[in-house]
Scaffold this active site. Sequence first.
Site, PDB file in Angstrom:
ATOM      1  N   THR A 176      -5.721   0.823  -5.807  1.00  0.00           N
ATOM      2  CA  THR A 176      -5.218  -0.508  -5.458  1.00  0.00           C
ATOM      3  C   THR A 176      -5.738  -1.591  -6.406  1.00  0.00           C
ATOM      4  OG1 THR A 176      -4.947  -0.011  -3.112  1.00  0.00           O
ATOM      5  CG2 THR A 176      -5.345  -2.288  -3.679  1.00  0.00           C
ATOM      6  N   ASP A 188       1.822  -0.111  -4.750  1.00  0.00           N
ATOM      7  CA  ASP A 188       0.643  -0.113  -5.630  1.00  0.00           C
ATOM      8  C   ASP A 188       0.388   1.226  -6.315  1.00  0.00           C
ATOM      9  OD1 ASP A 188      -0.349   1.185  -3.358  1.00  0.00           O
ATOM     10  OD2 ASP A 188      -2.167  -0.013  -3.206  1.00  0.00           O
ATOM     11  N   HIS A 219      -1.868   2.748   4.709  1.00  0.00           N
ATOM     12  CA  HIS A 219      -2.929   3.425   3.961  1.00  0.00           C
ATOM     13  C   HIS A 219      -3.109   4.855   4.463  1.00  0.00           C
ATOM     14  CE1 HIS A 219      -6.774   4.281   2.059  1.00  0.00           C
ATOM     15  NE2 HIS A 219      -6.549   3.233   1.277  1.00  0.00           N
ATOM     16  N   GLU A 223       0.821  -1.209   0.000  1.00  0.00           N
ATOM     17  CA  GLU A 223       0.000   0.000   0.000  1.00  0.00           C
ATOM     18  C   GLU A 223       0.863   1.271   0.000  1.00  0.00           C
ATOM     19  OE1 GLU A 223      -3.321   0.343  -0.333  1.00  0.00           O
ATOM     20  OE2 GLU A 223      -3.105   2.504  -0.127  1.00  0.00           O
TER      21      GLU A 223
END
Length: 421
Positions: free
Chosen positions: A82, A254, A195, A40
């Site tokens: 993502t 990502d 995140h 992430e």
Amino acid sequence: SEEQIAEVKQWLDGRRSNRTQLNDLFGKYRGSNVMMIQTEALMNAVIGQSVNGQEITPNLNKLMEESLYYSQFYHQTALGRTSDADFVTQSSLLPLSAGSVFTRYPDRGYDVLPKILKEHGYAANVFHAYESSFWNRQTVYAAMDYDRFFSKKDYELTETLGWSLSDKAFFSQSLEMMSGIQQPFYSFLITLTSHHPYRLPEPHRKLDTGELEGTMLGDYLNSIHYVDEAFGELIEQMKQQGLWDNTILIIYGDHDNSIKDQSAYEQWLGRELSELDMEQMMNQVPLLIRLPDGAHGGTIDPEAAGMMNVAPSILHLLGISSEPYYWIGTSLFDERDRLIPLRSGAFSSKDVYYLPSESRAFEEGTCYSLESRQPTAVAACREGYDEAQTMLEVSDNVILYHLLPQFRSNGQPSDQGHAAK
Ligand code: GP9
């Protein structure tokens, strides 16, 4: 029209027959496990960097010494974030300009890694400790033919950070699950702790980010440092579980971190950033490929690379021909020049980076020379621009008009009304 469909097929066929160039890595790791970790918001800019005198990613930096590290790797994602990263990496197609392929066209017979590797005797599983319906994953993963999707309900929530289970616990429990899975396996893991908005609770914030303390960029760097520690633990556990010497480990980011504050990056890096610097920073993520024997270390390839190159590269290492598959990307071990299209209309080759203007008219964009890092005559980007546009169009057509099953069934385009969408 039938004519357009024939053109799409012709282009993809050209891609397939062009892939005969091999090198000594073809099949060198035949039969190895493959563990791929989509991380992430891990951006390339943090690799090898420090903040306030402290290394941000010490474990990844160490891993790089025995991994192929692609320093010019672009994430190629669009609004599907993502889910686009997952889609492009597994299918070697490109994201759509609107929405996420995962939610809009989850099952269009794509040539995806799990399906292909299963046909070659692999177990294929996907691990992500979040709600299985998010980004329509449950539906997509069934269509991709994974044996199983280990989602939040399969994990023990021993430690929660951010959106869900901490990455450290996620890695450790995922590896335990893998010990019960037949080898060779393909395991795809998607992390979550780093995140947005990157607010880790105190005991997990280990970097003193100095002037960046209290800013989102400071929080981001701390989050990435945490994930890097989690990678360190994962590597140790892989060694203990006997997976280190028979597994190809692939780690990539990502997408970007959504922090667009240029002055914050300048403060962190202690230098001014140009438009090109910012553009590349927001679009590049790291790609590390650690081969089972740890051979081949360091930055091996200054050429542009992207997520669409990942699936063909894995097949190359495993000695599986890409010939039957309809892919936009080629293998990273193919030594010819590459061109990496981004959904924004930007693209990069080894020599140039093209940045579109808001109008999107080709002539109004900026063509940067990557050697001088200065704008050059826009004509120097013309050929690459046309090729990048073709790639995007071919991919869009494949997705929107459900073309791959037609191509496969008769080798000829058929007009079954799909083109009417
Ligand atoms: C959630 C996660 C986050 O499952 O993958 O997706 P993102 O918000 O980064 O697209």
